[in-house]
Design a protein around this motif. Structure first.
Motif, PDB file in Angstrom:
ATOM      1  N   TYR A   1    -101.960 -32.101 -25.969  1.00  0.00           N
ATOM      2  CA  TYR A   1    -100.949 -31.635 -25.022  1.00  0.00           C
ATOM      3  C   TYR A   1     -99.982 -30.699 -25.735  1.00  0.00           C
ATOM      4  O   TYR A   1     -99.352 -31.086 -26.725  1.00  0.00           O
TER       5      TYR A   1
ATOM      6  N   CYS B   1     -96.613 -28.529 -25.440  1.00  0.00           N
ATOM      7  CA  CYS B   1     -95.409 -28.478 -24.619  1.00  0.00           C
ATOM      8  C   CYS B   1     -94.340 -27.635 -25.310  1.00  0.00           C
ATOM      9  O   CYS B   1     -94.419 -27.357 -26.503  1.00  0.00           O
TER      10      CYS B   1
ATOM     11  N   ASP C   1     -98.403 -29.246 -15.318  1.00  0.00           N
ATOM     12  CA  ASP C   1     -97.551 -30.067 -14.461  1.00  0.00           C
ATOM     13  C   ASP C   1     -97.789 -29.792 -12.976  1.00  0.00           C
ATOM     14  O   ASP C   1     -97.330 -30.557 -12.127  1.00  0.00           O
TER      15      ASP C   1
ATOM     16  N   ASN D   1     -94.358 -27.216 -19.696  1.00  0.00           N
ATOM     17  CA  ASN D   1     -93.025 -27.102 -20.269  1.00  0.00           C
ATOM     18  C   ASN D   1     -92.409 -28.457 -20.597  1.00  0.00           C
ATOM     19  O   ASN D   1     -91.600 -28.574 -21.514  1.00  0.00           O
ATOM     20  N   SER D   2     -92.772 -29.477 -19.835  1.00  0.00           N
ATOM     21  CA  SER D   2     -92.144 -30.790 -19.994  1.00  0.00           C
ATOM     22  C   SER D   2     -92.585 -31.456 -21.297  1.00  0.00           C
ATOM     23  O   SER D   2     -93.791 -31.605 -21.556  1.00  0.00           O
ATOM     24  N   ILE D   3     -91.603 -31.851 -22.105  1.00  0.00           N
ATOM     25  CA  ILE D   3     -91.912 -32.439 -23.412  1.00  0.00           C
ATOM     26  C   ILE D   3     -92.436 -33.866 -23.279  1.00  0.00           C
ATOM     27  O   ILE D   3     -93.322 -34.297 -24.026  1.00  0.00           O
TER      28      ILE D   3
ATOM     29  N   THR E   1     -95.557 -29.513 -30.139  1.00  0.00           N
ATOM     30  CA  THR E   1     -94.360 -28.997 -29.474  1.00  0.00           C
ATOM     31  C   THR E   1     -94.002 -27.616 -30.011  1.00  0.00           C
ATOM     32  O   THR E   1     -93.925 -27.415 -31.223  1.00  0.00           O
TER      33      THR E   1
END
Length: 509
Positions: A138, A140, A235, A266-268, A289
Motif C-alpha cells: 500500500y 500512501c 480509496d 492519499n489516506s495514510i 509512505t
C-alpha cells in the motif's frame, strides 16, 4: 578654407590616410628628436608607423559589437562552465516550451527525491517475481508527492529487470485508475480478463468467484505468469460494507495466487481503518509512505524540469520563494508547478501591457531616438524578461489567497494562537477534541512564546467567535470545557496565513 567632408565618405578617409603618410615621411611640424623623446621606445617598436583614424560605427553596430553588451556577454559560473542565456518571452515557441516544461501533465525523464521509496517498492516486486509469491503493498501520502509517477517508473523497471534474468518471465501488468471504473466490482472483471483474455465467464459465478477458484487450484501456478496490479485512487473502492477493498487484498492470500497488488491512495491509515481482518489473518499489506516534499526537494525538482530548456527563465530567488511557500503550505509538487506556470503568464501579461504603452506613447507623437528604442528592445529582453521574485510572489498570492486567509490574518493574536494550537493538535490524526484539551495546547504555545495566556472563560468566548466566523465548529454541552471542537477550514490555509510570523512558523514546522 577647404570644404568639410563627411567622416564616413571615402574621399575623407583617403585624405586622412595621405596626410598621415606625409607626416610620417617628412616629420611634419615636430622635429624627429622631439617625437622620439615623447614616445616610449618599446611602445614605438610595437606601434605601426602609420596612424589611421578610428572608424565610427552606427549606434546599433556599436551596441551589438560591444563585448559587454547583453547579446555578446558570456556568463560563467565559478567552475568555469558557460551558463544559459536569458530567454525571449516574445518568442511563441519558447513560451510554449516553458509552459510545457512546468505543466503538471508533462512527465519528467527522471523522478528525483523519491529514490528510497522507489527502491523499497522495486525490491518488494523483485522478491515476489523471483519467488513466484503473491503479495500486497500500500502506497500512501499527501497529494502531489510523486506516488503515481514513481509507480509508473517502478513498473517499467520491474519488466526490464525480469527480461534480463534468466529463467524468469516478465509479469503481466494491469494498471488502472479506480475513478475510471463504472462500478467498484468491475476491477475483478479486469483482473480475470488478464488471466483469461479470450474466455467468457460461464454460469452464474461472478468474476470474483472465478478468481478465488482460480487461485485455489494448483493449475493457476503452473499455467500463468505473475500479475502486477497497480490500482491508483484506491480509496474510490471503499464501499459501505468495505467488501470490494477487502476482497481485492484477500486475492493475494490464496495459496496459488499470482497477484502482486500495489494500491495507491492519499489516506495514510486506510489499511488500519478498512482492512482490520487482514491484520488478524497476518496478511496486512506492506506500507510505503511518501512524505510531503520539503523546500529543498521542491527546488531540486523544479531545477531538474527546467534543465531541458536551453535558456534561463526564472531567477533563482523566485524559484526558492516558490519552493519555500509551497513546502510550508502543503508540500504539493503539482501546486508548485501551477504557481510557476502562473508566474510565466504574469510576465507575459506585463510585457504585453508594456508593449501597448510603448505603442501608445509613439502614437501620441513623442520622439524616441534610435538608441533609446534599441536599448528598450535589447536590455529588457536580456535582463528583465526572466520571471522575477515579484512575479512569483503575485502568482503565489493568486494561488493560495482566499477569503479565509484574509480572515485569519485579520484576527487578534490570541485567536491566531488558538488556530495554530488546533492545527498542531489535529496533526496527530484526531478529527476533533474538547475545548478543555485545546486550551492545554494553547497554553503550551503561549508559554513557549512567553505570552500570558487568557483564562478559560475568555478562551471559550474566543472559540465561539471563531465558530461564528466559520473557522471552528463547536458542539453542544452544558459545560464549555466539554464542547467538541472541529476545524472547518483547511490546515494549509491556516499555515499559509500565519507563516509570515516567526512564532507561528516555528510552531507549525
Amino acid at each position: 578654407m577647404p570644404a568639410i567632408a563627411d567622416r564616413s565618405s571615402s574621399p575623407f578617409k583617403a585624405m586622412l590616410t595621405a596626410k598621415s603618410c606625409e607626416l610620417a615621411g617628412s616629420g611634419g611640424c615636430c622635429p624627429p628628436q622631439k617625437r622620439r623623446l615623447r614616445s616610449d621606445t618599446a611602445a614605438a617598436a610595437k606601434e605601426s608607423p602609420v596612424s589611421t583614424p578610428m572608424k565610427l560605427k552606427s549606434p546599433r553596430r556599436r551596441l551589438d559589437s560591444s563585448p559587454s553588451s547583453p547579446a555578446n556577454r558570456v556568463k560563467k559560473d565559478p567552475s568555469g562552465k558557460t551558463l544559459k542565456k536569458c530567454w525571449n518571452p516574445r518568442d511563441v515557441e519558447q513560451i510554449r516550451a516553458v509552459k510545457e516544461a512546468v505543466h503538471v501533465s508533462t512527465a519528467p525523464s527522471t523522478v528525483v527525491c523519491r529514490e528510497d521509496e522507489q527502491k523499497r517498492v522495486l525490491d518488494f516486486c523483485k522478491a515476489c517475481v523471483q519467488q513466484e509469491k503473491a503479495g500486497s503493498l500500500y502506497v500512501c501520502g499527501c497529494p502531489g508527492t510523486g506516488k503515481s509517477l514513481s509507480m509508473e517508473l517502478v513498473k517499467q523497471q520491474v519488466i526490464d529487470w525480469a527480461k534480463m534474468q534468466e529463467g524468469l518471465q516478465p509479469p503481466e501488468v494491469l494498471a488502472m485508475n479506480c475513478t475510471s471504473l463504472a462500478n467498484t466490482s468491475v476491477i475483478f472483471s479486469k483482473i480475470l480478463g488478464m488471466h483469461q483474455p479470450k474466455k467468457k465467464s460461464i454460469g452464474s459465478a461472478s468474476p470474483l468467484q472465478h478468481l478465488q477458484n482460480l487461485y485455489s487450484s494448483k493449475q493457476a501456478q503452473s499455467s500463468s505468469k505473475m500479475m502486477l496490479i497497480i490500482a491508483d485512487e484506491l480509496d474510490y473502492l471503499i464501499t459501505r460494507d468495505r467488501a470490494v477493498l477487502h476482497d481485492l487484498f484477500m486475492l493475494t492470500t490464496f495459496p496459488f495466487s499470482r497477484c502482486i497488488l500495489i494500491g495507491i491512495a492519499n489516506s495514510i491509515d486506510l489499511a488500519d481503518r478498512f482492512l482490520p481482518r487482514l491484520q488478524s489473518l497476518n496478511c496486512k499489506p506492506m506500507v510505503v509512505t511518501f512524505r510531503a516534499y520539503s523546500k529543498d526537494q521542491i527546488l531540486s525538482i523544479l531545477q531538474e524540469r527546467l534543465l531541458v530548456l536551453p535558456y534561463i527563465v526564472f531567477h533563482q530567488q523566485a524559484l526558492e520563494l516558490c519552493a519555500r511557500k509551497v513546502a510550508a503550505a502543503s508540500g504539493d509538487m503539482r501546486k508548485a508547478l501551477s504557481v510557476c506556470r502562473s508566474a510565466v503568464e504574469i510576465l507575459e501579461a506585463e510585457l504585453r501591457e508594456s508593449a501597448s504603452n510603448t505603442g501608445l506613447t509613439s502614437a501620441e507623437g513623442d520622439f524616441v531616438s534610435p538608441q533609446t528604442a534599441l536599448a528598450h528592445e535589447v536590455f529588457p529582453s536580456q535582463e528583465n524578461n526572466t520571471v522575477r521574485i515579484d512575479h512569483m510572489a503575485l502568482a503565489l498570492s493568486k494561488t493560495f489567497r482566499s477569503p479565509i486567509v484574509d480572515t485569519i490574518q485579520s484576527l487578534p493574536q490570541h485567536q491566531q494562537i488558538i488556530l495554530c494550537s488546533a492545527v498542531k493538535y489535529f496533526r496527530g490524526g484526531k478529527k476533533d477534541t474538547t475545548v478543555g484539551e485545546l486550551n492545554k495546547s494553547y497554553i503550551d504555545i503561549c508559554k513557549s512564546a512567553l505570552i500570558p495566556p487568557v483564562g478559560i472563560l475568555e478562551f471559550s468566548s474566543m472559540c465561539r467567535v471563531l465558530n461564528d466566523q466559520g473557522l471552528f465548529k463547536l458542539g453542544q454541552s452544558r459545560d464549555d470545557k466539554f464542547k467538541r471542537v472541529t476545524l472547518k477550514v483547511d490546515e494549509a490555509d491556516i499555515s499559509f496565513a500565519l507563516q509570515g510570523v516567526r512564532l507561528f512558523r516555528n510552531c507549525l514546522q
